[in-house]
Design a protein around this motif. Structure first.
Motif, PDB file in Angstrom:
ATOM      1  N   LEU A  50       0.356   7.417 -19.581  1.00 29.91           N
ATOM      2  CA  LEU A  50       0.574   6.610 -18.368  1.00 29.91           C
ATOM      3  C   LEU A  50      -0.716   5.928 -17.961  1.00 29.91           C
ATOM      4  O   LEU A  50      -1.794   6.482 -18.148  1.00 29.91           O
ATOM      5  CB  LEU A  50       0.995   7.522 -17.211  1.00 29.91           C
ATOM      6  CG  LEU A  50       2.462   7.914 -17.086  1.00 29.91           C
ATOM      7  CD1 LEU A  50       2.647   8.735 -15.810  1.00 29.91           C
ATOM      8  CD2 LEU A  50       3.357   6.678 -17.053  1.00 29.91           C
ATOM      9  N   PRO A  51      -0.607   4.740 -17.376  1.00 34.61           N
ATOM     10  CA  PRO A  51      -1.805   4.118 -16.806  1.00 34.61           C
ATOM     11  C   PRO A  51      -2.135   4.806 -15.481  1.00 34.61           C
ATOM     12  O   PRO A  51      -1.365   5.652 -15.009  1.00 34.61           O
ATOM     13  CB  PRO A  51      -1.353   2.679 -16.573  1.00 34.61           C
ATOM     14  CG  PRO A  51       0.108   2.794 -16.277  1.00 34.61           C
ATOM     15  CD  PRO A  51       0.605   3.954 -17.123  1.00 34.61           C
ATOM     16  N   GLU A  52      -3.245   4.448 -14.894  1.00 38.78           N
ATOM     17  CA  GLU A  52      -3.547   4.914 -13.536  1.00 38.78           C
ATOM     18  C   GLU A  52      -2.469   4.377 -12.595  1.00 38.78           C
ATOM     19  O   GLU A  52      -2.156   3.190 -12.632  1.00 38.78           O
ATOM     20  CB  GLU A  52      -4.895   4.354 -13.077  1.00 38.78           C
ATOM     21  CG  GLU A  52      -6.102   5.070 -13.657  1.00 38.78           C
ATOM     22  CD  GLU A  52      -6.285   6.465 -13.086  1.00 38.78           C
ATOM     23  OE1 GLU A  52      -6.060   6.644 -11.864  1.00 38.78           O
ATOM     24  OE2 GLU A  52      -6.630   7.375 -13.875  1.00 38.78           O
ATOM     25  N   ILE A  53      -1.891   5.251 -11.798  1.00 40.75           N
ATOM     26  CA  ILE A  53      -0.863   4.791 -10.867  1.00 40.75           C
ATOM     27  C   ILE A  53      -1.216   5.240  -9.462  1.00 40.75           C
ATOM     28  O   ILE A  53      -1.572   6.399  -9.244  1.00 40.75           O
ATOM     29  CB  ILE A  53       0.526   5.353 -11.258  1.00 40.75           C
ATOM     30  CG1 ILE A  53       0.972   4.780 -12.616  1.00 40.75           C
ATOM     31  CG2 ILE A  53       1.566   5.024 -10.191  1.00 40.75           C
ATOM     32  CD1 ILE A  53       2.288   5.316 -13.109  1.00 40.75           C
ATOM     33  N   GLU A  54      -1.148   4.331  -8.546  1.00 41.74           N
ATOM     34  CA  GLU A  54      -1.341   4.639  -7.126  1.00 41.74           C
ATOM     35  C   GLU A  54       0.053   4.959  -6.573  1.00 41.74           C
ATOM     36  O   GLU A  54       0.751   4.082  -6.090  1.00 41.74           O
ATOM     37  CB  GLU A  54      -1.928   3.400  -6.440  1.00 41.74           C
ATOM     38  CG  GLU A  54      -2.491   3.619  -5.062  1.00 41.74           C
ATOM     39  CD  GLU A  54      -3.903   4.164  -5.130  1.00 41.74           C
ATOM     40  OE1 GLU A  54      -4.153   5.189  -4.470  1.00 41.74           O
ATOM     41  OE2 GLU A  54      -4.744   3.566  -5.844  1.00 41.74           O
ATOM     42  N   TRP A  55       0.428   6.230  -6.688  1.00 48.50           N
ATOM     43  CA  TRP A  55       1.814   6.605  -6.383  1.00 48.50           C
ATOM     44  C   TRP A  55       2.242   6.183  -4.979  1.00 48.50           C
ATOM     45  O   TRP A  55       3.386   5.813  -4.734  1.00 48.50           O
ATOM     46  CB  TRP A  55       2.015   8.122  -6.528  1.00 48.50           C
ATOM     47  CG  TRP A  55       1.759   8.634  -7.911  1.00 48.50           C
ATOM     48  CD1 TRP A  55       0.689   9.371  -8.323  1.00 48.50           C
ATOM     49  CD2 TRP A  55       2.568   8.427  -9.084  1.00 48.50           C
ATOM     50  NE1 TRP A  55       0.791   9.652  -9.676  1.00 48.50           N
ATOM     51  CE2 TRP A  55       1.930   9.089 -10.161  1.00 48.50           C
ATOM     52  CE3 TRP A  55       3.771   7.763  -9.323  1.00 48.50           C
ATOM     53  CZ2 TRP A  55       2.453   9.094 -11.459  1.00 48.50           C
ATOM     54  CZ3 TRP A  55       4.287   7.772 -10.610  1.00 48.50           C
ATOM     55  CH2 TRP A  55       3.635   8.425 -11.661  1.00 48.50           C
ATOM     56  N   GLY A  56       1.293   6.247  -4.063  1.00 44.51           N
ATOM     57  CA  GLY A  56       1.603   5.942  -2.667  1.00 44.51           C
ATOM     58  C   GLY A  56       2.101   4.520  -2.441  1.00 44.51           C
ATOM     59  O   GLY A  56       2.738   4.239  -1.429  1.00 44.51           O
ATOM     60  N   GLN A  57       1.833   3.633  -3.395  1.00 43.47           N
ATOM     61  CA  GLN A  57       2.301   2.252  -3.210  1.00 43.47           C
ATOM     62  C   GLN A  57       3.821   2.148  -3.210  1.00 43.47           C
ATOM     63  O   GLN A  57       4.381   1.253  -2.582  1.00 43.47           O
ATOM     64  CB  GLN A  57       1.742   1.359  -4.329  1.00 43.47           C
ATOM     65  CG  GLN A  57       0.282   1.031  -4.122  1.00 43.47           C
ATOM     66  CD  GLN A  57      -0.228   0.051  -5.172  1.00 43.47           C
ATOM     67  OE1 GLN A  57       0.564  -0.511  -5.932  1.00 43.47           O
ATOM     68  NE2 GLN A  57      -1.523  -0.147  -5.205  1.00 43.47           N
ATOM     69  N   GLN A  58       4.476   3.032  -3.935  1.00 45.39           N
ATOM     70  CA  GLN A  58       5.945   2.991  -3.968  1.00 45.39           C
ATOM     71  C   GLN A  58       6.588   4.233  -3.370  1.00 45.39           C
ATOM     72  O   GLN A  58       7.781   4.226  -3.090  1.00 45.39           O
ATOM     73  CB  GLN A  58       6.438   2.804  -5.409  1.00 45.39           C
ATOM     74  CG  GLN A  58       6.044   1.478  -6.059  1.00 45.39           C
ATOM     75  CD  GLN A  58       6.677   0.279  -5.376  1.00 45.39           C
ATOM     76  OE1 GLN A  58       7.682   0.397  -4.684  1.00 45.39           O
ATOM     77  NE2 GLN A  58       6.070  -0.886  -5.549  1.00 45.39           N
ATOM     78  N   ILE A  59       5.826   5.315  -3.258  1.00 49.26           N
ATOM     79  CA  ILE A  59       6.378   6.556  -2.710  1.00 49.26           C
ATOM     80  C   ILE A  59       5.458   6.961  -1.562  1.00 49.26           C
ATOM     81  O   ILE A  59       4.482   7.696  -1.746  1.00 49.26           O
ATOM     82  CB  ILE A  59       6.453   7.669  -3.781  1.00 49.26           C
ATOM     83  CG1 ILE A  59       7.154   7.144  -5.043  1.00 49.26           C
ATOM     84  CG2 ILE A  59       7.171   8.896  -3.230  1.00 49.26           C
ATOM     85  CD1 ILE A  59       7.082   8.083  -6.240  1.00 49.26           C
ATOM     86  N   ALA A  60       5.771   6.438  -0.397  1.00 54.00           N
ATOM     87  CA  ALA A  60       4.824   6.500   0.718  1.00 54.00           C
ATOM     88  C   ALA A  60       4.492   7.932   1.140  1.00 54.00           C
ATOM     89  O   ALA A  60       3.332   8.258   1.401  1.00 54.00           O
ATOM     90  CB  ALA A  60       5.386   5.710   1.898  1.00 54.00           C
ATOM     91  N   LYS A  61       5.494   8.789   1.180  1.00 56.81           N
ATOM     92  CA  LYS A  61       5.256  10.137   1.693  1.00 56.81           C
ATOM     93  C   LYS A  61       4.730  11.065   0.608  1.00 56.81           C
ATOM     94  O   LYS A  61       5.369  11.238  -0.428  1.00 56.81           O
ATOM     95  CB  LYS A  61       6.559  10.716   2.261  1.00 56.81           C
ATOM     96  CG  LYS A  61       7.059  10.004   3.501  1.00 56.81           C
ATOM     97  CD  LYS A  61       8.309  10.721   4.011  1.00 56.81           C
ATOM     98  CE  LYS A  61       8.979   9.902   5.113  1.00 56.81           C
ATOM     99  NZ  LYS A  61      10.384  10.256   5.284  1.00 56.81           N
ATOM    100  N   ARG A  62       3.608  11.695   0.898  1.00 56.54           N
ATOM    101  CA  ARG A  62       3.069  12.652  -0.070  1.00 56.54           C
ATOM    102  C   ARG A  62       4.040  13.816  -0.265  1.00 56.54           C
ATOM    103  O   ARG A  62       4.123  14.386  -1.341  1.00 56.54           O
ATOM    104  CB  ARG A  62       1.700  13.159   0.393  1.00 56.54           C
ATOM    105  CG  ARG A  62       0.642  12.059   0.412  1.00 56.54           C
ATOM    106  CD  ARG A  62      -0.757  12.653   0.586  1.00 56.54           C
ATOM    107  NE  ARG A  62      -1.173  13.426  -0.579  1.00 56.54           N
ATOM    108  CZ  ARG A  62      -1.743  12.887  -1.649  1.00 56.54           C
ATOM    109  NH1 ARG A  62      -1.950  11.585  -1.706  1.00 56.54           N
ATOM    110  NH2 ARG A  62      -2.110  13.646  -2.657  1.00 56.54           N
ATOM    111  N   GLY A  63       4.774  14.146   0.797  1.00 54.21           N
ATOM    112  CA  GLY A  63       5.772  15.214   0.692  1.00 54.21           C
ATOM    113  C   GLY A  63       6.816  14.880  -0.355  1.00 54.21           C
ATOM    114  O   GLY A  63       7.234  15.740  -1.132  1.00 54.21           O
ATOM    115  N   ASP A  64       7.243  13.625  -0.390  1.00 56.42           N
ATOM    116  CA  ASP A  64       8.197  13.199  -1.423  1.00 56.42           C
ATOM    117  C   ASP A  64       7.564  13.291  -2.809  1.00 56.42           C
ATOM    118  O   ASP A  64       8.201  13.760  -3.758  1.00 56.42           O
ATOM    119  CB  ASP A  64       8.658  11.754  -1.168  1.00 56.42           C
ATOM    120  CG  ASP A  64       9.724  11.669  -0.072  1.00 56.42           C
ATOM    121  OD1 ASP A  64      10.417  12.681   0.157  1.00 56.42           O
ATOM    122  OD2 ASP A  64       9.854  10.604   0.551  1.00 56.42           O
TER     123      ASP A  64
END
Lengths: 396, 424
Positions: A50-64
């Motif tokens: 996988l490339p580096e992914i800024e997960w928060g850009q599409q999945i805002a809640k860290r809980g999710d």
């Protein structure tokens, strides 16, 4: 042209090459694109990470984010990219009526718990009791959901609010083929107006490699293009982490909301040839004929895995038709299993949308496309072990 | 011709074959006898040791050749037996079904026994990740490979029955069986085929599956009297009972069924679905997604709420499901819900997970055919918050011309089916 044409209005892509439709187009249109791979982490196997992914850009809640293992997170993320690309992200009404079909694998188990059981079992005769003992005390309670097949779709509903319907298909490349084929058939027949469809594959887990290697399918020597992997170097498949999601809708629906249209999925064909009979190449030729392709030379975005028998059969079937400029994208992305067919269709749509072909990904084995506009392309996914699919994608 | 199409001009979909295997027995006849006698198939687990487990009961199917051969082998056998009964019952060729196949089955994983046996051959001087991989490529066991492929069961079933095209294997968790049926119905409605084979099969009651559901606090721990543990809609319900089963339906356009003189067992009149975006295991507190799915199914059937005679409930016996199912049904049906018969087959069969929607569709057809409603057993302590006529403990004779069958699952899955006895 018809109001019920099935058009692609959103593309979400992630692979080792990067993220997004534009990024993939830019990388792959440039001659001599280089693969990104890691030959060490699972040596002797090579994988495309996988490339580096800024997960928060599409999945805002860290809980999710925490409720998902990487595969679900990757799929949920890429679905968000596709929805954003389709201009659907904040349209609650559109999302609440959007249908969804996800091609899923699953089974991202806890490697440490499993390893502890395997090691402890070497010195135990009561292995079934050992399993109970370890699994009841060491499994994280929510892990089951975080790796469960239909919970990729479940998380897309939670995170992106796609709730018209939710269906998960399983079965390697064939799941991706059926997902696209069913979505297209439902839209064309009026059973659905707009659908989110796609799949994800996260290869950086030993069990994901194991499911190929139990059948001896993995390539074990240095990276080569899918057309050059020798039989004495293993089974021919190099895997890659990646995902592809598409937003499909009727032309009428897309135009009414002013959506950009990449391309039209004109026809989809699928099959289940009996591989043991040894006539896969003929079966693929039949599949391609069923698409009733244009006469001219045609770009063929091939999802060939590199697996020797299936890849050889596809190569000879396409070569015998004598008109395809084949592009085996798995040379650069690795094989992404359930995501393979949606990915192939996305790359076909991008070439048509940009009215330009990809240069050969392997100049020794793939021919140039001779001039002229790119107003149609073939996309294929021939399963490494079973099931086949192909589609004709055309200009909007 | 118009009598072969429905209120939306679509081909009417008939059910011309059904097959069933559960812990109650193999075949329609034995299952129906047990269901109407109010007999439970739930028993102490003997397939694997239950040391350390808080739940020691289940509705496993222990009487088949594959019962001890792992989830993949047993799921195939359950599917094969159910489909064979359905296809032959429909007077069709069991070797040449000649229509598409839709299989609801559990997500598969490499069986622990296979994993352990592979590890026994591993070279422990290798890096940890590499040991199983190296053992795999050295031994190349084709059975183990096939058991690790999600598409293999449907592929084998397609060979077995001569199904056409690329078979679809699907999972919508505990709604999977209903979704398989819905996919078949839609294919016929699109005119792609005149018949389809929809199967739900689940033989995945392994120790690990049990532990996973236990860790989510989803299972009943009333181990003392296994046959009393599954008690949908009761006040003292405390979870579902994990079970196995297989069910199959031959779906066929009414036109095709009539043309070949096939016996029509019932009509698959409408399907509805709606995803929930609230939580991974809990439903939205207002029940709106389940309500929407029920309403969508009734509307798709071209019926009014008043025209539903009976509800075959999802009724899992978990505190959450039964409460929410009551909320959804009372919202849709209003005051009438208190008089409508609603029963849960799971009180006797347990929860067959991926198979449940198909199992309950088959039982719904039998209910209409025989004019007998199977009871909700173990209904001794009613939940005062759930005011329903659950057909308590004893079967009831009743003319049932239409059934709503509910299926709800983890991951926000809601799928409902409406079946009727007659085409119109």
């Amino acid at each position: 042209m018809s109001a019920r044409d099935v058009v692609i209005t959103g593309i979400g892509l992630v692979s080792s090459l990067g993220e997004g439709a534009e990024r993939h187009w830019e990388v792959l249109r440039a001659p001599g694109a280089k693969p990104v791979y890691d030959a060490d982490i699972f040596h002797p196997y090579t994988i495309h990470p996988l490339p580096e992914i800024e997960w928060g850009q599409q999945i805002a809640k860290r809980g999710d984010q925490r409720q998902m293992e990487t595969w679900q997170r990757l799929g949920t993320y890429t679905a968000g990219v596709a929805l954003g690309d389709a201009g659907a992200k904040d349209d609650e009404q559109l999302l609440a009526t959007m249908d969804m079909i996800v091609a899923a694998g699953g089974g991202e188990r806890d490697v440490n718990v499993d390893q502890a059981i395997l090691d402890a079992a070497l010195s135990r005769n009561d292995r079934d009791v050992l399993l109970n003992e370890k699994l009841t005390t060491e499994l994280r309670p929510t892990l089951f959901l975080a790796q469960l097949s239909n919970l990729l779709a479940g998380n897309i509903s939670i995170v992106h609010k796609v709730t018209g319907s939710s269906r998960t298909f399983m079965g390697e490349e064939g799941a991706g083929v059926s997902a696209i084929e069913t979505a297209v058939a439902r839209i064309r027949s009026g059973q659905s107006s707009h659908v989110l469809v796609g799949g994800a594959f996260q290869t950086e887990h030993p069990d994901m490699l194991l499911a190929y290697e139990l059948g001896g399918f993995l390539h074990r020597k240095r990276w080569k293009s899918i057309w050059k992997r020798a039989a004495n170097d293993g089974g021919g498949v190099i895997t890659g982490s990646g995902a592809a999601f598409l937003v499909l809708e009727t032309r009428e629906h897309a135009e009414a909301r002013g959506a950009r249209i990449y391309a039209v999925i004109e026809r989809v064909a699928s099959g289940r040839s009996k591989r043991a009979d040894g006539n896969l190449s003929d079966a693929i030729s039949g599949l391609v004929r069923a698409l009733d392709l244009p006469e001219d030379q045609l770009l063929a975005i091939s999802g060939a895995s590199g697996a020797h028998v299936a890849t050889g059969a596809e190569r000879s079937a396409l070569a015998s038709a004598g008109k395809f400029a084949v592009r085996g994208f798995s040379s650069l992305t690795g094989h992404m299993k359930e995501a393979q067919f949606p990915f192939a269709i996305a790359l076909a749509a991008l070439a048509i949308h940009n009215n330009a072909p990809y240069p050969p990904f392997d100049a020794e084995n793939e021919s140039e496309l001779n001039g002229g506009p790119v107003d149609a392309a073939l996309a294929t996914a021939i399963g490494y072990s079973r099931f086949e699919g192909a589609a004709l994608v055309v200009k909007a | 011709m118009s009598s072969n199409t429905d209120h939306l001009g679509r081909p009417i979909v008939a059910i011309t074959g059904i097959g069933l295997v559960t812990s109650l027995g193999q075949g329609i006849k034995d299952n129906w006898a047990a269901l109407t006698a109010g007999r439970s198939g739930i028993h102490p687990i003997t397939r694997f040791p239950t040391d350390h487990l808080s739940t020691t009961i289940s509705g496993t199917v222990d009487f088949l050749a594959s019962s001890n051969k792992g989830a993949s082998a047993l799921t195939y056998e359950l599917a094969e037996l159910a489909a064979r009964e359905a296809v032959s019952g429909a007077s069709l060729n069991v070797n040449d079904f000649a229509g598409p196949l839709f299989l609801a089955s559990p997500p598969i994983e490499l069986d622990w026994h296979e994993r352990l046996s592979l590890y026994d051959t591993a070279d422990l001087t290798q890096p940890v990740y590499e040991r199983l991989l190296a053992a795999a490529r050295e031994h190349m066991r084709s059975d183990t490979f096939e058991a690790s492929q999600f598409g293999s069961i449907a592929d084998r079933l397609s060979d077995r029955f001569g199904a056409r095209g690329l078979p679809i294997t699907l999972s919508t968790a505990c709604a999977s069986g209903a979704t398989a049926i819905q996919l078949g119905v839609e294919a016929i409605q699109r005119g792609e085929t005149s018949r389809a084979l929809a199967i739900g099969a689940d033989g995945s009651a392994t120790a690990e599956a049990l532990i996973r559901f236990s860790l989510l606090s989803a299972l009943s721990t009333q181990n003392e009297n296994p046959e009393k543990a599954s008690k949908p809609f009761s006040k003292d319900r405390d979870g579902f009972v994990l079970a196995e089963g297989g069910a199959a339906l031959v779906l066929e356009s009414l036109e095709s069924a009539k043309a070949r003189g096939a016996k029509v067992l019932g009509i698959l009149k409408g399907c509805g679905e709606k995803a929930d975006d609230f939580h991974r295991t809990r439903s939205k507190p207002d029940g709106s997604p389940a309500i929407a799915a029920v309403r969508a199914a009734i509307a798709d059937a071209g019926l009014h709420e008043d025209e539903i005679d009976y509800v075959n409930a999802h009724g899992t016996s978990t505190p959450e499901n039964d409460k929410m199912e009551h909320l959804s049904l009372s919202t849709v049906f209003g005051e009438r819900i208190k008089q409508m018969p609603i029963s849960s087959n799971k009180s006797m069969i347990g929860h067959t997970l991926s198979a449940a929607g198909a199992v309950e569709a088959v039982v719904s057809v039998l209910t209409m055919q025989h004019g007998v409603i199977p009871p909700t057993i173990n209904y001794d302590v009613p939940d005062p918050a759930i005011e329903l006529d659950v057909v308590p403990n004893v079967k009831r004779d009743a003319s049932v011309s239409s059934v709503l069958s509910n299926s709800f699952g983890f991951g926000g899955q809601n799928a409902c089916l409406v079946m009727t006895r007659e085409p119109v």
